[in-house]
Design a protein around this motif. Structure first.
Motif, PDB file in Angstrom:
ATOM      1  N   ALA A 114       0.860  -1.193   0.000  1.00 20.23           N
ATOM      2  CA  ALA A 114       0.000   0.000   0.000  1.00 20.23           C
ATOM      3  C   ALA A 114       0.888   1.233   0.000  1.00 20.23           C
ATOM      4  O   ALA A 114       1.901   1.266   0.698  1.00 20.23           O
ATOM      5  CB  ALA A 114      -0.926   0.012   1.213  1.00 20.23           C
ATOM      6  N   ALA A 118      -2.046   5.668   2.711  1.00 23.97           N
ATOM      7  CA  ALA A 118      -3.170   4.730   2.812  1.00 23.97           C
ATOM      8  C   ALA A 118      -3.572   4.572   4.276  1.00 23.97           C
ATOM      9  O   ALA A 118      -2.742   4.663   5.182  1.00 23.97           O
ATOM     10  CB  ALA A 118      -2.788   3.381   2.210  1.00 23.97           C
ATOM     11  N   THR A 134      -7.032   4.658  -0.130  1.00 29.78           N
ATOM     12  CA  THR A 134      -5.843   5.266  -0.719  1.00 29.78           C
ATOM     13  C   THR A 134      -6.278   6.143  -1.883  1.00 29.78           C
ATOM     14  O   THR A 134      -7.375   5.989  -2.425  1.00 29.78           O
ATOM     15  CB  THR A 134      -4.831   4.204  -1.180  1.00 29.78           C
ATOM     16  OG1 THR A 134      -3.592   4.833  -1.496  1.00 29.78           O
ATOM     17  CG2 THR A 134      -5.335   3.455  -2.403  1.00 29.78           C
TER      18      THR A 134
END
Length: 259
Positions: A114, A118, A134
């Motif tokens: 990620a 995020a 995100t």
């Protein structure tokens, strides 16, 4: 001597009863937004810099740091003097990253799947999937990470800005999204796809938490006076209206659905 005996008695009573050991904690990791100590220091210094700039604009005067006249330096010069790094590094540090914390050991493991910025929102019932937010095309969207396969899929695809999401029953996801008007509503999406269905028509609906069977969603809203209020919505009855429960925010439901 009497005081000592009373203190010992109080300590003895306080220590009596069952103890809760780390070995009793569940193995499922806790998802957090994580910053290193150095990154947190950068954020703190950036906040101080912003406060100084606001004060300078408000009063026309600048604070001094040693012999450096702060009003003669722009943002990047200040960051260089303080050792804060480039503008891009400061922005990246302020966002943090998703990390997983092992409850029994406290070990923190930042994830690499990620991007920075995020934010985790909810685990599914068996802890194999994680919803997170995100940015995509300037708006936050809902994504899902499957820990059994390593797959990542995008859950939301429209032009709304998503601010929260939670699993709802065996095959649903409830998402809070802010539309062009600024109102935040809840939407129900079946996990296998389809167009999300709007659940609420109130000015503000946030922090959804569903009963395990997906029959109701508890969420945060505001009353006429602007106070944070919890409400529930029956998802089994078409056209049902939210029912106000009590003052409060950020609800959670026990795994058995009783509380």
């Amino acid at each position: 001597m009497l005081v000592w005996l009373l203190a010992a008695l109080v300590l003895g009573v306080g220590c009596a009863g069952p103890r809760y050991g780390f070995e009793d904690l569940p193995e499922r990791p806790i998802a957090i937004v994580y910053r290193t100590l150095a990154e947190s220091d950068q954020v703190f210094d950036q906040v101080l810099k912003s406060e100084e700039m606001i004060e300078r604009r408000r009063t026309g005067r600048a604070r001094r740091k040693g012999r450096i006249e702060r009003s003669t330096l722009d943002g990047d010069d200040i960051a260089s003097v303080l050792g804060l790094g480039s503008r891009e590094e400061r922005i990246a540090a302020s966002l943090g990253r998703i990390a997983l914390v092992a409850p029994r050991t406290g070990e923190v493991t930042p994830v690499d799947w990620a991007p920075r910025g995020a934010r985790p929102t909810a685990w599914n019932a068996d802890g194999t999937k994680l919803l997170y937010l995100t940015l995509r095309r300037k708006n936050p969207h809902v994504y899902e990470r499957d820990f059994t396969t390593g797959d990542i899929r995008q859950i939301s695809h429209d032009d709304q800005a998503y601010v929260d999401a939670s699993y709802c029953g065996p095959d649903g996801i409830v998402m809070a999204a802010r539309g062009p008007s600024g109102r935040v509503d809840l939407f129900l999406r079946k996990a296998r796809g389809g167009t999300p269905r709007r659940l609420t028509e109130v000015p503000f609906a946030y922090a959804p938490a569903c009963l395990p069977d997906g029959s109701k969603v508890i969420f945060e809203t505001v009353d006429a006076a602007g106070a944070y209020t919890l409400a529930s919505l029956d998802l089994t009855t078409p056209g049902a209206e939210p029912v106000v429960l009590t003052r409060g925010s950020h609800p959670a439901v026990t795994p058995d659905g009783e509380w």
